[in-house]
Write an enzyme that holds these catalytic residues in place. Structure first.
Site, short mmCIF file in Angstrom:
data_model
loop_
_atom_site.label_atom_id
_atom_site.label_comp_id
_atom_site.label_asym_id
_atom_site.label_seq_id
_atom_site.Cartn_x
_atom_site.Cartn_y
_atom_site.Cartn_z
N VAL A 108 -4.58 -1.83 -12.75
CA VAL A 108 -4.91 -0.64 -13.54
C VAL A 108 -4.71 0.64 -12.73
O VAL A 108 -4.24 1.64 -13.27
CB VAL A 108 -6.36 -0.74 -14.06
CG1 VAL A 108 -6.78 0.54 -14.77
CG2 VAL A 108 -6.51 -1.94 -15.00
N GLU A 109 -5.03 0.59 -11.46
CA GLU A 109 -4.96 1.81 -10.65
C GLU A 109 -3.53 2.23 -10.34
O GLU A 109 -3.18 3.40 -10.44
CB GLU A 109 -5.72 1.61 -9.33
CG GLU A 109 -7.23 1.57 -9.47
CD GLU A 109 -7.83 2.95 -9.71
OE1 GLU A 109 -7.09 3.95 -9.65
OE2 GLU A 109 -9.05 3.02 -9.97
N SER A 110 -2.69 1.28 -9.93
CA SER A 110 -1.36 1.67 -9.44
C SER A 110 -0.23 0.83 -10.00
O SER A 110 0.94 1.13 -9.74
CB SER A 110 -1.33 1.55 -7.91
OG SER A 110 -1.42 0.19 -7.50
#
Length: 214
Positions: A108-110
């Site tokens: 989700v972050e990167s």
């Protein structure tokens, strides 16, 4: 949808109306729509092909394309997760955080981009802010191993702080631990955070289920 006859319109009006119909009506967008203009200028619309006098005016290719993009993204994340599996396993052992949770945060972050930099300055696979990275590591924030080890330590800190409540730990990972505390130990009422937590949890559950499957 049966054939539908509309009042007479100029041909240009027919084209505009048909295009607007495809944009405005989700039920129409799910099927191909064919149309024709009668000799008196009346318009006939139908979702039943086969009449050579009818022309395709609306199609629903976008949902399929959108689904294909999601499938491609998931496949890409799977390949990249394998590339970093040893680092994730090391971080999991070091910080006592489930590897599936670490992986879910990275997705989700990167999206497994080790060079990702957000508008706010968060960096690397786990999108750590520089000050957070310094709290949990003396390494290079853009080095995949250093980044994941530091991110996992931060997750462990948050899990301890919020008594292993994974959702609150994720909310704090996104919005900061003080935001969760100010919200009375609930997920803060930030649109981004309230979207972020379910997304990570969905990936976490999926990865956990995949691991436990025979």
């Amino acid at each position: 949808m049966r054939a539908r006859v509309l009042p007479p319109l100029p041909r240009a009006g027919f084209l505009i109306a048909s295009f607007a119909l495809g944009l405005a009506c989700p039920c129409v967008a799910k099927a191909q729509i064919f149309g024709a203009v009668g000799a008196d200028g009346s318009i006939m619309l139908t979702d039943r092909p086969g009449n050579p006098a009818l022309h395709l005016v609306v199609t629903s290719s976008e949902p399929a394309a959108r689904g294909a993009r999601k499938d491609n993204a998931a496949a890409s994340a799977t390949m990249d997760s394998a590339q970093y599996s040893e680092i994730i396993a090391e971080a999991s052992r070091d910080a006592r955080v489930p590897p599936e949770l670490i992986s879910a945060v990275i997705v989700v972050e990167s999206g497994y981009n080790p060079n990702a930099v957000s508008k706010k300055g968060a960096r690397g696979l786990m999108q750590l802010m520089p000050e957070t990275a310094r709290r949990f590591s003396a390494g290079d924030i853009l080095n995949p191993r250093d980044n994941v080890l530091a991110g996992a330590k931060y997750l462990r800190f948050l899990l301890d702080l919020f008594r292993d409540d994974v959702e609150l730990a994720l909310a704090a990972y996104n919005a900061g631990e003080n935001a969760v505390i100010r919200a009375g130990y609930h997920i803060p009422a930030y649109a981004e955070t309230q979207s972020y937590v379910p997304m990570v949890m969905a990936h976490y559950r999926r990865l956990s289920a995949s691991r436990s499957a025979p």
